[in-house]
Scaffold this motif. Structure first.
Motif, PDB file in Angstrom:
ATOM      1  N   TRP A 110       0.818  -1.204   0.000  1.00 35.08           N
ATOM      2  CA  TRP A 110       0.000   0.000   0.000  1.00 35.08           C
ATOM      3  C   TRP A 110       0.856   1.260   0.000  1.00 35.08           C
ATOM      4  O   TRP A 110       0.457   2.293  -0.540  1.00 35.08           O
ATOM      5  CB  TRP A 110      -0.967  -0.011   1.176  1.00 35.08           C
ATOM      6  N   LYS A 111       2.043   1.189   0.598  1.00 34.46           N
ATOM      7  CA  LYS A 111       2.912   2.366   0.664  1.00 34.46           C
ATOM      8  C   LYS A 111       3.373   2.789  -0.731  1.00 34.46           C
ATOM      9  O   LYS A 111       3.379   3.977  -1.067  1.00 34.46           O
ATOM     10  CB  LYS A 111       4.115   2.080   1.545  1.00 34.46           C
ATOM     11  N   VAL A 113       1.812   2.078  -3.523  1.00 35.30           N
ATOM     12  CA  VAL A 113       0.622   2.517  -4.273  1.00 35.30           C
ATOM     13  C   VAL A 113       0.281   3.957  -3.920  1.00 35.30           C
ATOM     14  O   VAL A 113       0.035   4.790  -4.805  1.00 35.30           O
ATOM     15  CB  VAL A 113      -0.568   1.570  -3.999  1.00 35.30           C
ATOM     16  N   VAL A 114       0.277   4.277  -2.620  1.00 38.63           N
ATOM     17  CA  VAL A 114      -0.027   5.644  -2.196  1.00 38.63           C
ATOM     18  C   VAL A 114       1.058   6.599  -2.689  1.00 38.63           C
ATOM     19  O   VAL A 114       0.756   7.691  -3.177  1.00 38.63           O
ATOM     20  CB  VAL A 114      -0.175   5.704  -0.656  1.00 38.63           C
ATOM     21  N   GLY A 115       2.319   6.191  -2.595  1.00 37.00           N
ATOM     22  CA  GLY A 115       3.413   7.050  -3.055  1.00 37.00           C
ATOM     23  C   GLY A 115       3.328   7.355  -4.539  1.00 37.00           C
ATOM     24  O   GLY A 115       3.455   8.513  -4.952  1.00 37.00           O
ATOM     25  N   SER A 117       0.652   7.177  -6.401  1.00 34.31           N
ATOM     26  CA  SER A 117      -0.551   7.988  -6.642  1.00 34.31           C
ATOM     27  C   SER A 117      -0.271   9.452  -6.342  1.00 34.31           C
ATOM     28  O   SER A 117      -0.674  10.335  -7.116  1.00 34.31           O
ATOM     29  CB  SER A 117      -1.706   7.499  -5.771  1.00 34.31           C
ATOM     30  N   LEU A 118       0.410   9.724  -5.245  1.00 37.55           N
ATOM     31  CA  LEU A 118       0.727  11.118  -4.912  1.00 37.55           C
ATOM     32  C   LEU A 118       1.690  11.742  -5.922  1.00 37.55           C
ATOM     33  O   LEU A 118       1.567  12.928  -6.251  1.00 37.55           O
ATOM     34  CB  LEU A 118       1.314  11.193  -3.499  1.00 37.55           C
TER      35      LEU A 118
END
Length: 178
Positions: A110-111, A113-115, A117-118
């Protein structure tokens, strides 16, 4: 009447013939793929190994049979109370790669994926700002507050749509909104 009877006999004989043909790697309980035992059907009917929570029984064992594992399998056929905890774990690891706890453990994906995405969101904001600064023309003068007020005043003076439109809510005698 003879034709359907003959067709059904042909169908039955071909089905009997298909039942006699063993599937690859599934003909007996002791078939092998490389040095690994085929022990089941598998989640898709193919003799392969996949760790899955929804289908916990892979078709083949995880590790190849070595003399140590073979000796443990012979010992396993007896009383399980005579096996030590290390031997039970070695037998488990010979058949399976991961435990359920290891399969369900969070991976930290998830880290990333979030990174990512940002990063994409920030890139899109930079592209938008660049387009706004260097590509788009400035807004016309009619978008200023003074121009909007002058346009509204002109619509009231011309009595545009006086029945149910904007100017129907203007009181012309007192010069204010109703």
């Amino acid at each position: 009447m003879v034709v359907p009877n003959m067709a059904s006999r042909l169908l039955m004989s071909s089905l009997r013939h298909l039942q006699k043909i063993p599937k690859a790697g599934m003909s007996s309980g002791h078939s092998k793929i490389g040095g690994r035992e085929v022990v089941g059907y598998g989640f898709n009917g193919q003799p392969n190994y996949v760790d899955r929570i929804d289908f916990p029984l892979p078709a083949i064992r995880f590790k190849e049979n070595t003399p140590d594992i073979q000796a443990l399998r012979e010992k396993e056929k007896g009383d399980w109370r005579k096996l030590s905890l290390e031997e039970k774990k070695a037998l488990y690891r010979a058949s399976f790669c991961q435990t359920f706890a290891e399969m369900k453990a969070p991976t930290g994906e998830w880290k990333s994926v979030v990174g990512l995405s940002l990063i994409f969101i920030s890139l899109s904001v930079w592209v938008y700002m660049g387009m706004k600064l260097f590509v788009y023309r400035p807004l016309p003068d009619s978008f200023t507050d003074e121009a909007k007020e002058a346009q509204l005043r002109r619509m009231i003076d011309l009595r545009v749509n006086p029945i149910d439109g904007l100017t129907s809510k203007w009181d012309y005698e007192q010069g204010k909104w109703k």
